[in-house]
Every structure is written in C-alpha cells, then in structure tokens.
Design a protein around this motif. Structure first.
Motif, PDB file in Angstrom:
ATOM      1  N   LEU A   1     -27.754   4.003  48.087  1.00 26.32           N
ATOM      2  CA  LEU A   1     -26.832   4.975  47.478  1.00 26.32           C
ATOM      3  C   LEU A   1     -25.387   4.716  47.889  1.00 26.32           C
ATOM      4  CD1 LEU A   1     -26.645   7.727  45.863  1.00 26.32           C
ATOM      5  CD2 LEU A   1     -26.774   8.849  48.076  1.00 26.32           C
ATOM      6  N   VAL A   2     -25.177   4.368  49.171  1.00 22.88           N
ATOM      7  CA  VAL A   2     -23.803   4.129  49.617  1.00 22.88           C
ATOM      8  C   VAL A   2     -23.412   2.657  49.440  1.00 22.88           C
ATOM      9  CG1 VAL A   2     -23.889   6.008  51.286  1.00 22.88           C
ATOM     10  CG2 VAL A   2     -24.421   3.696  52.031  1.00 22.88           C
ATOM     11  N   GLY A   3     -24.329   1.857  48.927  1.00 27.66           N
ATOM     12  CA  GLY A   3     -24.011   0.451  48.669  1.00 27.66           C
ATOM     13  C   GLY A   3     -23.876  -0.383  49.922  1.00 27.66           C
ATOM     14  N   ALA A   4     -24.732  -0.106  50.919  1.00 31.27           N
ATOM     15  CA  ALA A   4     -24.623  -0.817  52.187  1.00 31.27           C
ATOM     16  C   ALA A   4     -25.782  -1.780  52.416  1.00 31.27           C
ATOM     17  CB  ALA A   4     -24.555   0.185  53.341  1.00 31.27           C
TER      18      ALA A   4
ATOM     19  N   ARG B   1     -30.739  14.763  53.225  1.00 31.38           N
ATOM     20  CA  ARG B   1     -30.428  15.514  52.014  1.00 31.38           C
ATOM     21  C   ARG B   1     -29.739  16.833  52.347  1.00 31.38           C
ATOM     22  NH1 ARG B   1     -33.592  12.880  48.278  1.00 31.38           N
ATOM     23  NH2 ARG B   1     -35.545  12.078  49.091  1.00 31.38           N
ATOM     24  N   PRO B   2     -28.554  16.770  52.949  1.00 29.29           N
ATOM     25  CA  PRO B   2     -27.860  18.020  53.278  1.00 29.29           C
ATOM     26  C   PRO B   2     -27.338  18.682  52.015  1.00 29.29           C
ATOM     27  CG  PRO B   2     -26.428  16.158  53.694  1.00 29.29           C
ATOM     28  CD  PRO B   2     -27.761  15.582  53.294  1.00 29.29           C
ATOM     29  N   GLU B   3     -27.089  19.986  52.118  1.00 23.18           N
ATOM     30  CA  GLU B   3     -26.497  20.703  50.986  1.00 23.18           C
ATOM     31  C   GLU B   3     -24.987  20.775  51.129  1.00 23.18           C
ATOM     32  OE1 GLU B   3     -29.024  24.416  50.596  1.00 23.18           O
ATOM     33  OE2 GLU B   3     -30.099  23.127  51.991  1.00 23.18           O
ATOM     34  N   LEU B   4     -24.539  20.406  52.347  1.00 27.66           N
ATOM     35  CA  LEU B   4     -23.101  20.480  52.627  1.00 27.66           C
ATOM     36  C   LEU B   4     -22.729  19.282  53.494  1.00 27.66           C
ATOM     37  CD1 LEU B   4     -20.357  21.986  52.884  1.00 27.66           C
ATOM     38  CD2 LEU B   4     -21.353  23.251  54.775  1.00 27.66           C
ATOM     39  N   LEU B   5     -21.643  18.608  53.119  1.00 30.91           N
ATOM     40  CA  LEU B   5     -21.127  17.502  53.925  1.00 30.91           C
ATOM     41  C   LEU B   5     -19.793  17.935  54.519  1.00 30.91           C
ATOM     42  CD1 LEU B   5     -21.354  14.039  52.098  1.00 30.91           C
ATOM     43  CD2 LEU B   5     -22.427  14.703  54.239  1.00 30.91           C
ATOM     44  N   LEU B   6     -19.649  17.813  55.841  1.00 29.47           N
ATOM     45  CA  LEU B   6     -18.372  18.104  56.489  1.00 29.47           C
ATOM     46  C   LEU B   6     -17.797  16.781  56.973  1.00 29.47           C
ATOM     47  CD1 LEU B   6     -19.384  21.243  58.581  1.00 29.47           C
ATOM     48  CD2 LEU B   6     -18.267  21.190  56.364  1.00 29.47           C
ATOM     49  N   LEU B   7     -16.692  16.354  56.389  1.00 31.48           N
ATOM     50  CA  LEU B   7     -16.134  15.041  56.701  1.00 31.48           C
ATOM     51  C   LEU B   7     -14.757  15.223  57.329  1.00 31.48           C
ATOM     52  CD1 LEU B   7     -16.908  13.457  53.222  1.00 31.48           C
ATOM     53  CD2 LEU B   7     -18.381  13.428  55.228  1.00 31.48           C
ATOM     54  N   ASP B   8     -14.583  14.721  58.545  1.00 32.62           N
ATOM     55  CA  ASP B   8     -13.313  14.871  59.242  1.00 32.62           C
ATOM     56  C   ASP B   8     -12.524  13.560  59.130  1.00 32.62           C
ATOM     57  OD1 ASP B   8     -11.266  15.758  60.759  1.00 32.62           O
ATOM     58  OD2 ASP B   8     -12.503  16.485  62.418  1.00 32.62           O
ATOM     59  N   GLU B   9     -11.548  13.546  58.271  1.00 31.31           N
ATOM     60  CA  GLU B   9     -10.693  12.382  58.033  1.00 31.31           C
ATOM     61  C   GLU B   9     -11.494  11.090  57.857  1.00 31.31           C
ATOM     62  OE1 GLU B   9      -6.961  12.092  59.195  1.00 31.31           O
ATOM     63  OE2 GLU B   9      -6.656  14.180  59.712  1.00 31.31           O
TER      64      GLU B   9
ATOM     65  N   ALA C   1     -14.461   7.446  45.972  1.00 30.93           N
ATOM     66  CA  ALA C   1     -15.282   7.446  44.766  1.00 30.93           C
ATOM     67  C   ALA C   1     -16.740   7.672  45.118  1.00 30.93           C
ATOM     68  CB  ALA C   1     -15.107   6.126  44.032  1.00 30.93           C
ATOM     69  N   LEU C   2     -17.174   7.042  46.219  1.00 28.16           N
ATOM     70  CA  LEU C   2     -18.556   7.216  46.675  1.00 28.16           C
ATOM     71  C   LEU C   2     -18.844   8.683  47.008  1.00 28.16           C
ATOM     72  CD1 LEU C   2     -21.267   6.183  47.854  1.00 28.16           C
ATOM     73  CD2 LEU C   2     -20.042   5.814  49.994  1.00 28.16           C
ATOM     74  N   ILE C   3     -17.940   9.289  47.784  1.00 25.82           N
ATOM     75  CA  ILE C   3     -18.149  10.687  48.188  1.00 25.82           C
ATOM     76  C   ILE C   3     -18.163  11.588  46.961  1.00 25.82           C
ATOM     77  CG2 ILE C   3     -17.116  12.611  49.448  1.00 25.82           C
ATOM     78  CD1 ILE C   3     -16.045  10.481  51.440  1.00 25.82           C
TER      79      ILE C   3
ATOM     80  N   HIS D   1     -21.048  15.088  43.138  1.00 19.51           N
ATOM     81  CA  HIS D   1     -21.365  15.600  41.814  1.00 19.51           C
ATOM     82  C   HIS D   1     -22.768  15.223  41.355  1.00 19.51           C
ATOM     83  CE1 HIS D   1     -16.811  15.636  41.756  1.00 19.51           C
ATOM     84  NE2 HIS D   1     -17.176  16.902  41.692  1.00 19.51           N
ATOM     85  N   GLN D   2     -23.243  14.012  41.764  1.00 21.82           N
ATOM     86  CA  GLN D   2     -24.586  13.591  41.343  1.00 21.82           C
ATOM     87  C   GLN D   2     -25.677  14.341  42.103  1.00 21.82           C
ATOM     88  OE1 GLN D   2     -25.357   9.387  41.705  1.00 21.82           O
ATOM     89  NE2 GLN D   2     -24.092   8.965  39.912  1.00 21.82           N
ATOM     90  N   GLU D   3     -25.508  14.399  43.428  1.00 26.74           N
ATOM     91  CA  GLU D   3     -26.552  14.993  44.267  1.00 26.74           C
ATOM     92  C   GLU D   3     -26.312  16.480  44.495  1.00 26.74           C
ATOM     93  OE1 GLU D   3     -28.672  12.368  46.538  1.00 26.74           O
ATOM     94  OE2 GLU D   3     -28.274  11.397  44.626  1.00 26.74           O
ATOM     95  N   ASN D   4     -25.243  17.001  43.896  1.00 24.24           N
ATOM     96  CA  ASN D   4     -24.926  18.417  44.010  1.00 24.24           C
ATOM     97  C   ASN D   4     -24.736  18.865  45.466  1.00 24.24           C
ATOM     98  OD1 ASN D   4     -24.288  20.657  42.492  1.00 24.24           O
ATOM     99  ND2 ASN D   4     -26.298  21.600  42.855  1.00 24.24           N
TER     100      ASN D   4
END
Lengths: 305, 319
Positions: free
Chosen positions: B162-165, B193-201, B216-218, B223-226
């Motif tokens: 999914l992340v292209g790694a 499969r979290p429902e919320l992502l918290l990204l710090d910088e 673009a990935l995020i 939007h895809q995985e809601n």
C-alpha cells in the motif's frame, strides 16, 4: 606419544572422538563445558539486545563492578559466585535509578558511571591485597578461569541462566519494540521505562554469569562480539538472536578445548575466536559492498550498451 | 512518565483486526455513522504552568484530512499528545473515537516527530512494520506456521504494498533513505487498520519530491481507506490541495475550518491580533506575511526578522 610425555600435558591427536572423550574424562572439564555452555547462551541472547539498544557502556559498567563484588565476597569468606550476583544486580538497579532521574542517557549519568567505574575496581584490588589467600592475585577474577568450577556452581549458573532466559522470552517482543522504536512503543502502551529497568537487572545477572567464565574484563567476548557479528550478518531479529547464540557457543567450546591442550589463558582463546569471527564477517561485508559498488556501474554499462 | 494508554490495550489480544466494513464493526463501536472521530470543545492545555492554547473547537469526521498549522512553539505537537492522552487537557472536552483520550489508542496510528534510523540499526523494515502489529504482545511466538501468523504476514505484505515499499522492505531500515524510512513508518502506523492517523511533521527532513509523494500517499490512504488523518505541519503548501480542514493555532487561540476559510487575511489578523496578510501565488501557493513570532520562545533569536515578517524564513505555517 613421545611429544605428549615431553610436554607433560594432554596432546591433540586429531582423532576428535578420543580427544573429546579424554578431555571429558576429567570432571573439571565437564563442569567447565557445562558452565561455558550456559553462560554462552545467556550472554549471547542478552548481548543481542545490548548491541541493539547500544547499552554496551552500561554492560561494561556492570562488568567492572563485578570484580570488586567477587573480591569482596572472597574477603568475607563467601563464595565469589554470590559476590558477582549481588553486586551486579545491585549496580543494575542503581544505574536504572540514576537513568530514571536523569531522564535517560544524560551526560550526568555518563560522568557518574565513569567515576564509579574508576573507584570500584580500585576497591576490588584492595580487597584482594587484604585477603592474601589462595586467590594468588586478581588475575583469575579479571581474566577468567575454567579450573575448579564446582557442580554446585554449575547448578547456580543453570538456575539463574534459565530464569534470565525465561524472563527475556516473556518480555522479548515488547523489549525489541521499545529498543527499536521507543516513542511508538510508548504510544502503543508498551511500558518502555519498566522494560528498560527489567532489562538492566537481567543484564546484571547475565554479566555476573559471564564474569565467572571469561573474567570481568572479558565479559564482552561473549556478550557483545557474537551479537555484533550476528547483527552485521543479518537484519532478521530471530535469525540474529540464534546466530549470536551459535557464535558464542562456538567460541566458548573452541576456547575451552584449546585452553585444555595449550597452557595459555582461556579468556584469550575465547575472545580470539569470537574476534576472528567478527573480523571475518566484517571483512566479508566490506568486500560485498565494495563488489556491489564496483559491479553496479559495469552492469549498467552492459545494459545500456 | 506513565502512559495512560497502557490501560487501553484491549486490541492487543488479537493480531490482525478485520477490514473495517460497517457490518463487521464490533457492537461497542456501533454508534451513529457520522459520529466524529475527534471532537474538541473549548479545549485548553497547560505545559509547565503556561497556557499553550485554549478555546479550541474542532470536529473531525471519518476519512477527513486535517492539518494542524501554526508558528513554532505554539503547541502543535502538544495537540497530538493531548489526543493520545499523554497529556491531560486543562479545560474543555476532548473526545477521541468516542472515548476519553488514551482509551482508544489501539485504534490510532501514531507517527512521532523526526524519527530516523541510522545505518547501524541492523533490523529490516518489514520487522519494524511487524512491531507495529504485534510488538506490544508478551512472549515469543514459537510456532511460525499457524493461521494467525499467516494472516499477520499477509497483512504486513499488504500494508507494505500500500505504501509502495516492497522493493526495500527487506533491507535493514538503517540503509533506507529518509523518504523510504518514512513510508515504512507510515506502513507501521497503518498495519493495525487504525481509524485515525496522528502524524507529527511527517514531511520534515524530506526533499520536495518526497514531500509531495508522501503527501499523496497519506491523502490516498485517508480517502481510500476512510482513515481520518491529523497532520502537524509547518508548511501548508505541499499538503494544501489535499486538505479537508485546517486547525490554525496562534497566540494561544485557534481557528478551524476549510483552508479557504482559515488561511485568509481577516481570520489570521483576528487570530494574531495584528495585521497579517495572506498572499496567493498564481500556482495556488500561500504565503503569510507579517505574522509575529511565537511568544517567548524565539523572540531574541529572530528579533531582526520581525520587521520583514516570516516570509523569508521557511519554517512558518503557510510560509
């Protein structure tokens, strides 16, 4: 046969089975192998995490306090085994407490540890001078010996070693998480701080074990070198752990065998075998990266040609 | 520090949570469909006795991409800590995934600030991702062939895809570049499969092509995985046209809404309490001119830049 008689010691015959049979006909050698095996497994498994967590300084501190612990115990008329364990575990608790207050790995901690590292071995040296007994100097405590390991000593090593390994197996995965990625581990509810303290206490016990075979100064031969070699070889945690244990066992067994046939110190042999393995892997790795770097442009040229 | 989220590790028992379809949702989570993922009402926070921000109202729904913006030292990362329950809110109400902060952390993917692994870290990327899945479980898995292990392996492969790694996930993570490491860390945050992502910088220390690729990935994941995404950022431009909503923190206050509503001269002037102008370039990039520095923290260091405004410095929100 003539050579054996003139050397007045056991001779290597190239018949491995009879050699091992002869070596193991002496109870002291059997005990040495038993103790060495236990210590190698425990040290290498703990060492894998020591290298991963970059806690070699803490491990070194624990091994330097092991010496005055053992010397002090002998002076008091107690077995050195208990001296090793008491002082190493106590020191681990102190390091954990200081690290806690200092917020983890501060400069304060390093300076304090360095100070203690100078003072405690000096005390150990004094204890030995005061003892004047059968010890014959600090050499065997500092550099290890395989002579005179008693069966009860092996039992203690086995009991403590099994407890350390069981605890390590229980906390292994969260400990790996906390070592590699402490912030996310904390976010996931891994008790990072408690794990760090537990690990130090286990490290104290493992250092005390290793000190009894390799001596307090050569603890790293079994604790750091095999783990560092394994981590240079593989990035898989499971494989790395297994490889570290295998390398430590190989160094210990080869070292003990060599020391049986050759009248030179055990610590030197064990360390040399471990170091040779490290050197081999390191140079193999350098060669590999060098080859892939020089070969890549060649392949590229071929592809474009 | 004691982490309150230690209490909320109920999900640690299972390995791979099932894909989130409305039908497979556990009964406990059967609330109204448009229940907000994050709801802040009049929230305030204090750090070492100093009020960082107060009166923050924010409501984030599922699958929304939200940025937390503002000058340095304004408490953007603190917002993440509050949402994780690592820091209590001094005032107001904070609800995360319908619970108190810290109670639902197993349903949150968290990416802390500025993490990188140096070359001596000899552990594979895939192992780091795997730790995100089951690294908090006690004991060592001895039998590697069970159905559960297969499911875990499949999920890890899936998230790495999914992340292209896929091409570098089996290399030691220390040998990966900053962008590659960041993708693997996003995979780690996503693996449960979290429902919320918290990204710090997350874009910090990435070069421009990597910034837009990771953004673009995020956005795609969001939007895809809601998955609702809250991203702390100091520059809004790389993420601007992906955003659904922004929370702008400044001078102890906050403004939230769509980027078009918030990043405007009137709103920021009101927030800062001093004239601020927002310029829009022909390419749609935003520049905020004339905002004062964050209180107390950098006043002496950047005193000379006050007159010019922060447009010259790159380290400002929407700069």
């Amino acid at each position: 046969m003539l050579l054996a008689e003139t050397a007045a010691g056991p001779a290597w015959s190239w018949n491995l089975i009879t050699d091992v049979q002869e070596m193991w006909s002496f109870p002291f050698m059997v005990n040495a192998f038993r103790a060495g095996t236990i210590v190698a497994v425990v040290s290498a498994a703990m060492g894998y995490f020591v290298v991963l967590r970059r806690q070699t300084f803490a491990a070194h501190t624990l091994s330097t306090v092991a010496f005055p612990g053992a010397a002090g115990a002998v002076l008091l008329g107690i077995s050195a085994v208990y001296g090793y364990f008491t002082v190493c575990v106590a020191a681990a608790v102190v390091i954990a407490a200081v690290g806690w207050r200092g917020g983890g790995g501060g400069a304060d901690e390093a300076a304090l540890t360095g100070t203690v590292q100078a003072f405690l071995p000096a005390c150990g040296f004094l204890f030995i001078a005061l003892y004047k007994g059968l010890l014959g100097g600090p050499q065997s405590l500092l550099f290890g010996t395989f002579l005179g390991i008693t069966t009860s000593q092996v039992t203690v090593l086995l009991g403590v070693g099994a407890a350390v390994l069981a605890a390590l197996a229980l906390i292994g995965r969260p400990l790996l998480f906390a070592s590699v990625d402490p912030q996310v581990a904390a976010g996931r509810g891994v008790p990072v701080r408690a794990l760090s303290v537990t690990f130090l206490v286990l490290l104290g016990a493992a250092t005390a074990e290793a000190s009894q075979i390799t001596g307090t100064l050569l603890v790293f031969a079994l604790m750091v070198i095999p783990a560092a070699t394994a981590q240079t070889t593989t990035g898989r945690p499971g494989t790395g752990l297994a490889l570290a244990v295998f390398l430590a066992l190989a160094a210990t067994w080869l070292g003990l065998t060599t020391a049986y046939y050759w009248p030179y110190p055990l610590g030197f042999f064990v360390t040399s075998y471990a170091f040779a393995g490290y050197l081999l892997v390191r140079s193999g790795r350098t060669l590999h990266t060098w080859l892939s770097r020089t070969r890549a442009p060649l392949l590229y040229k071929e592809a474009t040609a | 520090m004691l982490h309150p989220m230690a209490k909320a590790r109920t999900a640690a028992e299972g390995t791979v949570p099932p894909p989130r379809a409305p039908a497979s949702e556990p009964p406990a989570a059967l609330t109204v469909a448009d229940d907000p993922v994050i709801a802040l009402r009049g929230a305030a926070v204090r750090v070492a006795g100093r009020a960082l921000w107060s009166g923050v109202d924010l409501c984030i729904g599922a699958g929304e991409f939200v940025a937390v913006l503002g000058p340095n030292g304004v408490g953007k990362s603190t917002m993440i800590k509050v949402l994780l329950g690592m820091l209590p809110a001094a005032d107001g109400e904070v609800r995360v995934l319908g619970a108190r902060p810290g109670q639902a952390n197993h349903r949150i993917g968290y990416l802390p600030q500025r993490r990188s692994f140096d070359p001596s870290m000899r552990i594979r990327g895939v192992d780091v991702v795997r730790l995100g899945l089951d690294g908090d479980r006690w004991g060592i898995p001895l039998w590697p062939f069970g159905a559960r292990r297969r499911a875990a392996r499949r999920r890890i492969e899936e998230v790495i895809e999914l992340v292209g790694a896929s091409t570098y996930a089996y290399r030691p993570i220390g040998t990966c570049s900053g962008g590659e490491q960041q993708r693997l860390l996003i995979a780690q945050a996503l693996v449960r499969r979290p429902e919320l992502l918290l990204l710090d910088e997350p874009l910090d220390s990435l070069d421009l092509p990597n910034q837009s690729a990771v953004t673009a990935l995020i956005s795609r994941i969001c939007h895809q995985e809601n998955v609702a995404v809250v991203m702390v950022a100091h520059d809004v431009n790389p993420i601007l046209h992906h955003l659904d909503r922004v929370l702008y923190l400044a001078e102890g206050g906050a403004a939230s809404g769509t980027p078009e509503e918030v990043i405007t001269s009137p709103t920021l002037t009101r927030l800062y309490g001093t004239p601020v102008e927002v310029l829009r370039t022909s390419a749609g990039r935003l520049a905020v001119i004339g905002q004062p520095e964050a209180p107390a923290l950098h006043t002496d260091r950047h005193a000379d830049r006050h007159a010019v405004g922060p447009a010259a410095g790159g380290d400002h929100a929407a700069g």
